[in-house]
Scaffold this active site. Structure first.
Site, short mmCIF file in Angstrom:
data_model
loop_
_atom_site.label_atom_id
_atom_site.label_comp_id
_atom_site.label_asym_id
_atom_site.label_seq_id
_atom_site.Cartn_x
_atom_site.Cartn_y
_atom_site.Cartn_z
N GLN A 144 0.82 -1.20 0.00
CA GLN A 144 0.00 0.00 0.00
C GLN A 144 0.87 1.26 0.00
O GLN A 144 0.36 2.36 -0.17
CB GLN A 144 -0.94 0.01 1.21
CG GLN A 144 -2.03 -1.06 1.11
CD GLN A 144 -3.01 -1.06 2.29
OE1 GLN A 144 -3.20 -2.08 2.93
NE2 GLN A 144 -3.64 0.07 2.57
N ARG A 174 -9.27 -0.36 7.44
CA ARG A 174 -10.22 0.55 6.82
C ARG A 174 -10.55 1.72 7.75
O ARG A 174 -11.70 2.06 7.98
CB ARG A 174 -11.50 -0.17 6.43
CG ARG A 174 -12.22 0.58 5.32
CD ARG A 174 -13.28 -0.23 4.65
NE ARG A 174 -13.78 0.55 3.54
CZ ARG A 174 -14.27 0.03 2.43
NH1 ARG A 174 -14.33 -1.26 2.27
NH2 ARG A 174 -14.71 0.80 1.47
N CYS A 175 -9.50 2.27 8.31
CA CYS A 175 -9.70 3.49 9.10
C CYS A 175 -8.38 4.20 9.17
O CYS A 175 -7.35 3.67 8.81
CB CYS A 175 -10.23 3.18 10.49
SG CYS A 175 -9.00 2.89 11.76
N GLU A 214 -13.09 5.19 4.30
CA GLU A 214 -13.10 4.54 5.60
C GLU A 214 -14.25 4.98 6.48
O GLU A 214 -14.55 4.34 7.49
CB GLU A 214 -11.75 4.81 6.27
CG GLU A 214 -10.65 4.14 5.46
CD GLU A 214 -9.26 4.65 5.73
OE1 GLU A 214 -9.14 5.78 6.24
OE2 GLU A 214 -8.30 3.94 5.44
#
Lengths: 164, 291, 806
Positions: C237, C384-385, C760
């Site tokens: 990522q 996802r945050c 997110e």
């Protein structure tokens, strides 16, 4: 261990190979035949990313030995196309309705949906959800996948009506 | 998750398969749909040296009616079972249970024979077969014998099938017309085994239950057929007292283990609920000509 | 602004710019199975690596015998810590300032830890060889509870640093203690609590879970010994950061390393970290001289790479009797597992957890986080945050509901009473953040009207009555959550990872015929960057999005950037894209002025062209300008039309939203059904509504999974109980409801196009909404708080404890 001589049809083409009996079909397709559309997600037959069509059945190819598929007719995402050789309605509708994000589950999804529509050309939303329950997606929440499959069913019906 | 190696056999008939089994003893395993065995092999919890794939044996396929019995070839898939008109008409309980197994892909491949034969307490069909009082035809070097489903399961993954026998056919007595049936299964999601599941088959005449069979799934090391639970219903109007007695009898018979689906107490609670709901569902269907 | 004519609208529409539902350019490949993921790669002579992993959660490694494995035909080598020690690669630095064993160095600290690396001709032989490596272990006492890990007599997990009193984030007070991170004013907060009319207190646990993207982590390393160049393809990522880290720890000069992230099958934070597999593959390629692939299987993935959460949050919230919140106190015990490998900006060992005052104007607050070692896998990633924001949001959204119970108030009324008002922005929070913009009351009220909140509450009350009369066994829970995120890390002055400032970048080249390529420092994992970044540019430079290629992920070609996670792509790289576009336009203006023979100031931008002011028939389109840039000698201007922007954001962005969940709960089976879920998101300017909605659908589905059952569970011996997708809960299409989406638009004042990021938000806001719904259903029976995950048996247990089973 002696290798096995296998002969099968993959996406309409005859394939022959010598394989170890334990070679899983997903590895045969991906590594021997270079068909990297079907993916490996969970390896325990839960996620459906490896779904291919074997003789009219949607099958998780991570849980099938190539030896078992000897003599079978296999269709992978690479073999799915529209009547005119272009994109299949499912492929178009997944794009149209944003039915994919990372794309990793998509080949398995479309391959499964393809068989679903062959068996049930006019599925309800509940039938689509049940029919796709063997395929996990982490990105879309399924909503647009369901929509895309329903839209593909409509498109196929329209095509057939136009042809008649 | 890569399986160990093995020699692959694909016999054309039962006799050839039986010979292979005899030849290789406990080094060999039968391969039906493979969706229980292959994951175990990938985890290397099963490492057979010989795999005997039964798919080419035509005699193991097909569903037919033989008088008052439904005869199902062991290699019949769940998908074929679900789509079979004879099954739907004669033993709808089978279809109801098959629809709750795993997911569409697994049902295309998973076979009824594999489901009942491998002895996994999580499998749904063993309990259903016990409820239906089905029997399994086993073919081995000494010929063919039938073993009642109710006598087949000995421990987890241990059954009455001898190492050199093949489960070839499943014989299901067709329930009397008007029988009520239900398979109720609580699970966390599609693809999961049951937290608890109940199979019920009963008959009602003039408002009274005349026969009842009850079996439970994934609540002990084997499926649990509980004669006492069924007996508690017979002769009653399926009133609350009778249902309560059946549930109590069932609870005395099961022995669930704590796992990710919950603690023992919860499983017993759900087992009771599933049975209550299954009895109610079956009672509602009884006499409606659905069976 | 003048009204646009139909012709203008047509021109604007053709650009497929900002705000339109542009179809994704990525999809043609993916729908035909032509994606290119790491495991699809096949290089000549490529070998495959696989790990021998520890079955023990805590053990001494007495000996490793790899002779039988090495003797297996097709096995090339087996690496152990002893082989890596001379290269000083047996340990590696973590993103959190700790270090982590690459291969077991004398002991193991969690089940599944990497012990030896087998390199073989293919994955089948590698798996066989793994089985042949004999490792002798001596089991040690296991600690999986972070509170017990801090006991005086707890076993020491990290013997390598047992005596170090100082860690990367300050003093350590116990051998298993990692750091204490403190924010806010403790004395003032405790004074507020002491004098408060009402105080609600609760221990809130956010369980351990896992991002579990459908594609696991993996890489292919290829060391070219002839030219000394290392190429590393992987599920990264943050490819640029991986290159720098790889250079620093391997000693290979950075220009000799090329890192490529090809298509990535979902990330969700799992693919931010650096894992032993990457290091081992690189070493293996150096040792063998051929490419080496490592791809983890699903069990490896769930057991070892990148868990998320595992936060024990003790909270106290003070208020006046009429519901004005006066103070917030929070102490977190954070379970980090065997190594501190959290992926947070360096100065934030607990991420941005200090956003935990949420959407509320809370004048006084204090927060402390204690990081603790246990015998569990390392990680602590932002699933996802944005860096512990999910935990913070869950904490405050539960605390507000719990306070509402104590006050006897409706939870929405309490929220409306305490929201930061529109006129308070930019808002300084008690824990140190400056919220950029918001209009919380409008969003909340829109949501309430959309779901008929009052009607829902009436229906719920009727159901409750029916339940009490014995007519039903199902309750209705209404979960409301109002979240404020903090994303877009971040300003270089306080945000860095391993010393690398968290700016991001975009480089644009306009081709002579008027098409373009843009390259960014980010990397899509399904977010559709190739589609949306082209839309930003189309609106900025007047070139149709379809004529703009967007490329990411190759460190040899893309400008340096910190990658995609924490919803930072749109806030940071999206801003860089707009700014680079504006540089292009500035030069284009000079070219156009020259071509039109007027002064620069006498022309103005109009969708896709520069027009002479007051003479609309005199203009030069971007296509004409592009060609001129390459074929005209323009005095004072260099040829060509290119720009690059490295964007250092002045602040974070603060997306927010109002979510309402209506849940049916069977108190007997513990089963739940989402009857309705309404999600209003305000992510500022909306680039592509179709993609926003898709992000919300997906994020809510992940939130549903987490809240309702997705857990990495351990037994007391440290065995992972949820290592396959049979047990690790991922909902199918059947368990997933249909989501309703809605929005308001409150642009970010400091972002060039006002966008805030959205990917997110649904996870951050969703988890609280589901959990609040479950808790809300049982509120009439005296429940204050039930811990997640709300799977069947835990809901049943709650009902049992409340006496609802008769």
């Amino acid at each position: 261990m002696d290798k096995l001589h296998v002969k099968l049809q993959v996406n309409g083409k005859p394939v022959e190979a010598l394989v170890e009996p334990r070679l899983l079909l997903i590895h045969f397709l991906r590594e021997e035949l270079g068909l990297t559309g079907p993916h490996i997600g969970c390896e325990t037959s839960h996620c459906g990313a490896c779904t291919v069509d074997i003789g009219g059945r949607s099958v998780k190819s991570c849980t099938v030995f190539t030896a078992q598929a000897n003599g079978a007719e296999i269709t992978t995402i690479e073999g799915i196309e529209g009547a005119d050789g272009g994109l299949h309605a499912l492929q178009e509708m997944f794009r149209e309705h944003h039915g994919l994000q990372c794309g990793f589950c998509t080949p398995g999804m479309i391959t499964r949906a393809w068989r679903l529509l062959e068996e049930n050309p006019d599925p309800s939303e509940a039938e689509i959800r049940q029919g796709m329950a063997g395929n996990l997606c982490r990105c879309t929440g399924y909503q647009n996948i369901v929509k895309a499959i329903r839209a593909a069913a409509d498109a196929r019906q329209a095509q057939q009506e136009a042809a008649e | 998750m890569i399986p160990g190696n093995f020699a692959y056999h694909r016999p054309a008939d039962v006799a050839a398969a039986a010979r292979l089994l005899q030849e290789h003893g406990d080094e060999a395993q039968l391969l039906a749909g493979g969706h229980s065995l292959i994951p175990m092999m990938k985890l290397r919890m099963a490492q057979p040296s010989h795999l005997i794939d039964l798919q080419d044996i035509a005699g193991l396929k097909g569903i037919s009616r033989d008088g008052a019995r439904l005869v199902i070839g062991a290699m019949t898939t769940q998908h074929e079972l679900i789509g079979d008109a004879l099954v739907a008409a004669a033993v709808p309980l089978l279809r109801e249970a098959a629809l709750q197994i795993a997911d569409p892909q697994v049902r295309y491949v998973g076979t009824i024979g594999g489901n009942v034969a491998n002895g996994d307490p999580g499998n749904d069909m063993p309990g259903v077969m016990q409820c239906l009082d089905a029997s399994f035809e086993l073919t081995g070097p000494g010929g063919t014998r039938e073993v009642a489903a109710r006598a087949f399961y000995e421990a987890a993954f241990t059954t009455a099938r001898a190492e050199d026998e093949i489960l070839t056919r499943i014989i299901v007595p067709i329930p009397k017309p008007g029988s009520g049936y239900a398979y109720l299964k609580q699970k966390r999601k599609i693809g999961d085994y049951a937290t608890a599941a109940a199979a019920v088959l009963l008959a009602v005449e003039s408002g009274r239950c005349t026969s009842a069979a009850i079996a439970m799934t994934n609540l002990a090391a084997t499926p649990v057929f509980t004669e006492a639970a069924g007996a508690a219903l017979v002769g009653t109007t399926l009133d609350e007292a009778a249902v309560g007695a059946a549930v109590a009898a069932m609870l005395a018979a099961i022995d669930p283990a704590t796992d990710n689906r919950g603690p023992v107490e919860f499983k017993k609670h759900v087992a009771g609920l599933m049975l209550r709901r299954a009895i109610a569902e079956a009672a509602g269907r009884a006499g409606r000509g659905t069976a | 602004m003048t009204e646009q004519s139909p012709v203008d609208l047509d021109r604007a529409e053709k650009l497929q710019g900002l705000g339109c539902r542009r179809k994704r350019v990525e999809d043609a490949r993916f729908t035909q199975g032509k994606g290119n993921y790491v495991d699809d790669m096949k290089l000549k002579g490529m070998l495959f690596g696989d790990f021998v992993r520890s079955p023990y959660a805590h053990a001494r490694v007495k000996s490793i015998d790899a002779e039988a494995a090495k003797a297996l035909p097709g096995v090339v080598a087996v690496l152990t810590a002893d082989d890596l020690r001379p290269l000083n690669l047996h340990w590696m630095p973590t993103l959190a300032g700790d270090k982590q064993m690459v291969l077991a160095d004398g002991k193991v600290l969690y089940q599944g830890q990497e012990v030896a690396f087998v390199i073989a001709e293919n994955r089948y032989i590698a798996a066989d060889a793994v089985d042949l490596v004999e490792v002798e272990y001596e089991a040690l006492p296991v600690v999986t509870d972070p509170f017990k890990a801090l006991a005086d007599d707890a076993p020491v997990l990290r013997e390598d640093i047992a005596d170090q009193k100082e860690g990367a984030h300050g003093p350590r007070r116990h051998p298993n203690h990692i750091f204490t991170w403190e924010q806010g004013d403790k004395a003032a907060t405790e004074a507020v609590l002491a004098g408060a009319e009402v105080v609600a207190e609760e221990m809130i646990y956010y369980h351990r879970t896992h991002p579990c993207p459908l594609e696991t982590c993996g890489c292919v390393a290829s060391m070219d010994k002839v030219n000394g160049k290392l190429t590393l393809w992987g599920t990264f990522q943050a490819p640029h950061a991986v290159r720098t880290v790889a250079s620093l720890i391997s000693g290979i000069a950075e220009h000799n390393i090329r890192v490529v992230s090809p298509d990535i099958g979902g990330g969700f934070g799992n693919k931010v970290g650096v894992y032993p597999g990457y290091i081992c593959a690189v070493v293996a390629s150096i040792v063998t001289g051929v490419p080496v692939k490592w791809v983890e299987d699903r069990m490896d993935n769930l057991m070892t790479t990148a868990f998320a959460r595992d936060y024990w949050m003790q909270g106290k919230i003070a208020a006046t009797k009429d519901g004005r919140i006066t103070g917030l106190w929070c102490h977190v015990t954070a379970d980090h597992g065997g190594f501190d490998a959290c992926a947070d900006p360096t100065k934030f060992p607990a991420g941005f957890f200090n956003i935990c005052t949420g959407s509320y104007d809370i004048p006084t607050a204090w927060l402390a986080v204690d990081g603790v070692y246990t015998n569990k896998a390392p990680g602590g990633v932002a699933y996802r945050c944005s860096f512990r924001v999910t935990e913070a949001s869950y904490f405050i959204e539960r605390m507000v509901d719990i306070l509402a119970i104590k006050l006897g108030m409706d939870p929405v009324e309490l929220r409306l009473k305490n929201f930061i008002r529109k006129d308070q922005f930019p808002y300084q929070s008690a824990l140190g953040w400056e919220y950029d913009s918001g209009d919380y009351h409008t969003a909340m009220e829109k949501a309430l009207a959309a779901v008929d909140y009052a009607g829902l509450r009436r229906e719920q009350a009727e159901r409750l009555d029916a339940f009490k009369r014995g007519e039903t066994r199902k309750l209705i829970g209404i979960g409301v959550s109002f979240f404020t995120e903090i994303v877009g890390a971040g300003p270089v002055k306080n945000c860095d990872i391993l010393g690398l400032g968290m700016f991001d970048s975009c480089e644009i080249r306009i081709h002579p015929t008027g098409s373009a390529i843009a390259r960014l420092g980010t990397i899509s994992q399904g977010q559709g960057h190739a589609t949306t970044f082209a839309q930003i540019l189309a609106s900025e430079i007047g070139i149709p999005a379809d004529a703009i290629t967007v490329e990411e992920g190759d460190t040899d070609t893309a400008p340096y950037g910190l990658g995609t996670y924490g919803s930072r792509s749109t806030p940071v790289a999206g801003a860089a894209t707009a700014m680079a576009g504006r540089k292009i336009r500035a030069k284009a203006q000079m070219i156009a002025a020259y071509l039109l023979e007027v002064h620069d100031d006498d022309i103005e931008w109009d969708i896709d062209r520069f027009v002479v002011k007051g003479a609309p028939e005199r203009f030069k389109t971007m296509t004409e300008i592009a060609f001129a840039a390459y074929n005209q000698a323009i005095p004072g201007l260099e040829p060509g039309l290119e720009a690059v922007s490295y964007y250092d954001p002045p602040n974070m962005t603060y997306p927010f939203g109002a979510y309402v969940c209506v849940m049916e709960i069977d108190v007997d089976t513990g089963e739940t059904e989402i009857r309705r879920f309404y999600a209003l998101d305000d992510c500022g300017t909306r680039i592509n509504p179709m993609i926003i909605e898709g992000q919300v659908h997906g994020g809510l589905t992940e939130a549903l999974a987490i809240a309702m059952g997705q857990e990495i569970a351990y037994d007391e011996n440290g065995n992972v109980m949820t290592a396959t997708l049979m047990d690790f809960f991922m909902p199918t299409a059947v368990e997933t409801p249909t989501w309703e989406t809605d929005h308001t638009v409150t642009p970010s004042p400091h972002h060039p196009i006002g966008a805030k990021g959205v990917g997110e938000s649904p996870n951050v806001g969703g988890v609280s909404a589901f959990s609040n719904a479950v808790n809300d259903a049982f509120r009439p029976f005296g429940l204050t708080h039930a811990q997640m995950p709300h799977d069947h048996w835990r809901i049943w247990r709650t009902a049992q404890q409340l006496g609802l089973h008769g």
